[in-house]
Scaffold this active site. Structure first.
Site, PDB file in Angstrom:
ATOM      1  CG  ASP A 295      -2.180   0.709   1.115  1.00 44.86           C
ATOM      2  OD1 ASP A 295      -2.430   1.288   0.036  1.00 44.86           O
ATOM      3  OD2 ASP A 295      -2.942   0.777   2.106  1.00 44.86           O
ATOM      4  CG  HIS A 296      -1.178   5.032   0.594  1.00 41.10           C
ATOM      5  ND1 HIS A 296      -1.490   6.116  -0.193  1.00 41.10           N
ATOM      6  CD2 HIS A 296      -2.349   4.426   0.881  1.00 41.10           C
ATOM      7  CE1 HIS A 296      -2.795   6.156  -0.370  1.00 41.10           C
ATOM      8  NE2 HIS A 296      -3.349   5.137   0.257  1.00 41.10           N
TER       9      HIS A 296
ATOM     10  CD  GLU B  75      -4.795   3.823   4.431  1.00 42.82           C
ATOM     11  OE1 GLU B  75      -4.190   4.361   3.498  1.00 42.82           O
ATOM     12  OE2 GLU B  75      -5.530   2.838   4.280  1.00 42.82           O
TER      13      GLU B  75
ATOM     14  CG  HIS C  37      -7.168   6.780   3.422  1.00 38.81           C
ATOM     15  ND1 HIS C  37      -6.121   7.543   2.991  1.00 38.81           N
ATOM     16  CD2 HIS C  37      -7.217   5.722   2.581  1.00 38.81           C
ATOM     17  CE1 HIS C  37      -5.543   6.963   1.958  1.00 38.81           C
ATOM     18  NE2 HIS C  37      -6.189   5.853   1.681  1.00 38.81           N
TER      19      HIS C  37
ATOM     20  CG  HIS D   6      -6.614   4.297  -2.246  1.00 40.56           C
ATOM     21  ND1 HIS D   6      -5.527   4.068  -1.455  1.00 40.56           N
ATOM     22  CD2 HIS D   6      -6.298   3.841  -3.473  1.00 40.56           C
ATOM     23  CE1 HIS D   6      -4.575   3.507  -2.176  1.00 40.56           C
ATOM     24  NE2 HIS D   6      -5.013   3.357  -3.410  1.00 40.56           N
TER      25      HIS D   6
ATOM     26  CG  ASN E 168      -6.749   0.000  -1.369  1.00 41.05           C
ATOM     27  OD1 ASN E 168      -6.732  -0.875  -2.218  1.00 41.05           O
ATOM     28  ND2 ASN E 168      -5.786   0.883  -1.231  1.00 41.05           N
TER      29      ASN E 168
HETATM   30 ZN   LIG Z   1      -5.202   4.487   0.424  1.00 35.54          ZN
END
Ligand SMILES: [Zn+2]
Length: 331
Positions: free
Chosen positions: A84-85, A158, A201, A238, A260
């Site tokens: 992820d990110h 997040e 998020h 997301h 996600n």
């Molecule tokens: Zn994300």
């Protein structure tokens, strides 16, 4: 997997895992739903999984990925591993060691450790974002890895990354941005694109998030008008937690193939543990010189409940994203 989802109008839930328990919950959910799916690790998740003393995001991600490779052998569904990110300042400490790991596997004749990675350059301007994304995608292509990128900013907070102070227009990717992303990355290789359309998020009360999924439709249209139907991009949603099934399904029509989910499955993990503790308070604690009740303070008892609860929430995501029953495992 991406072609199958794009062709048949469904998307994969991508769940963030941080432990063997959450990995098993994800595998159980995908198997129960007869859905293929995506298991992903964030930098914070990797750090957590490496243990308090080691505290190394890339190392923890490698350990989790190796565990999932082995655990997944027991299931008749496909699972893609993703990270992820990763923001620009973490490329050297997180993404590069993971690419090195896949390179070492390739030299031994194995597939990559992760099937895809996300580089999140939404914190820098789009030209700089695309410059770094293009370099990383070139490296990924050599290793049979797909790169997910982001343009525009997902709102909320997040994993320690907070964008809640941003002006509202930053939360919507423009059609011009989407065209620039396509024209930069498509000649290099396969990529996934987290375009932003007001998604956030975290957890929000119904009605407080203004989603504009038509942003995705309009961006895809500009690209496809210029380059044809086969130019439809693989989009990522997301901040899927707390979104209605109706809103989710509208995005499937515009090319979303990955959503996600983290906040809702975090809650699903904790909720049955709270019940367990409340119902067994006299046994999980040693009160007034007593010895408690080993049966109820053994962590396996309540972690099994957490595993089942996360799996149930994830099956719901598979149903809503229409991936249920669609595994291509034997195809
Ligand atoms: Zn994300």
């Amino acid at each position: 997997m991406l072609d199958a989802a794009q062709k048949n109008g469904y998307a994969y839930p991508a769940i963030n895992i941080t432990s063997i328990v959450t990995a098993n919950a994800a595998l159980k959910a995908f198997a129960d739903a007869k859905s293929d799916g995506i298991i992903q690790v964030s930098t914070g998740g990797g750090q957590f999984a490496s243990g308090l003393n080691v505290n190394d995001a890339a190392f923890g991600a490698i350990v989790l990925a190796e565990a999932v490779h082995r655990l997944a052998e027991k299931y008749d569904i496909l699972v893609a591993l993703h990270t992820d990110h990763c923001h620009p300042e973490k490329v050297d400490s997180f993404l590069r060691p993971l690419l090195d790991e896949s390179r070492a596997r390739k030299e031994k004749g194995l597939g990559p450790l992760f099937n895809s990675h996300m580089f999140d350059g939404s914190v820098v301007d789009l030209d700089e974002n695309m410059k770094i994304s293009a370099e990383l995608l070139k490296e990924c292509v050599e290793l049979d890895i797909i790169l997910e990128i982001e343009a525009g900013c997902v709102g909320g907070e997040e994993d320690g990354h907070d964008t809640s102070g941003l002006p509202a227009e930053k939360l919507y990717t423009t059609p011009d941005d989407m065209l620039q992303v396509y024209e930069t990355l498509n000649p290099i290789g396969r990529f996934m694109f987290a375009a932003t359309f007001g998604n956030v998020h975290g957890a929000y009360k119904p009605g407080s998030v203004k989603l504009k999924p038509t942003i995705l439709r309009d961006g895809q249209k500009v690209v496809m008008d210029k380059y044809g139907a086969e130019a439809e991009m693989d989009l990522v949603f997301h901040g899927g937690s707390g979104t209605s099934a109706e809103d989710l399904q509208e995005t499937l029509d515009y090319g979303v193939i990955k959503m996600n989910i983290d906040t809702d499955t975090q809650y699903a993990f904790t909720r049955p543990i709270v019940t367990h503790m409340c119902e067994n308070i006299e046994g999980v604690l040693k009160i007034d010189g007593e010895v408690g009740n080993k049966k109820v303070y053994d962590p396996r008892g309540y972690l099994k409940k957490a595993e089942a609860s996360v799996a149930a929430r994830l099956v719901q995501a598979c149903d809503e994203l229409k991936s249920s029953g669609n595994t291509i495992y034997s195809a």
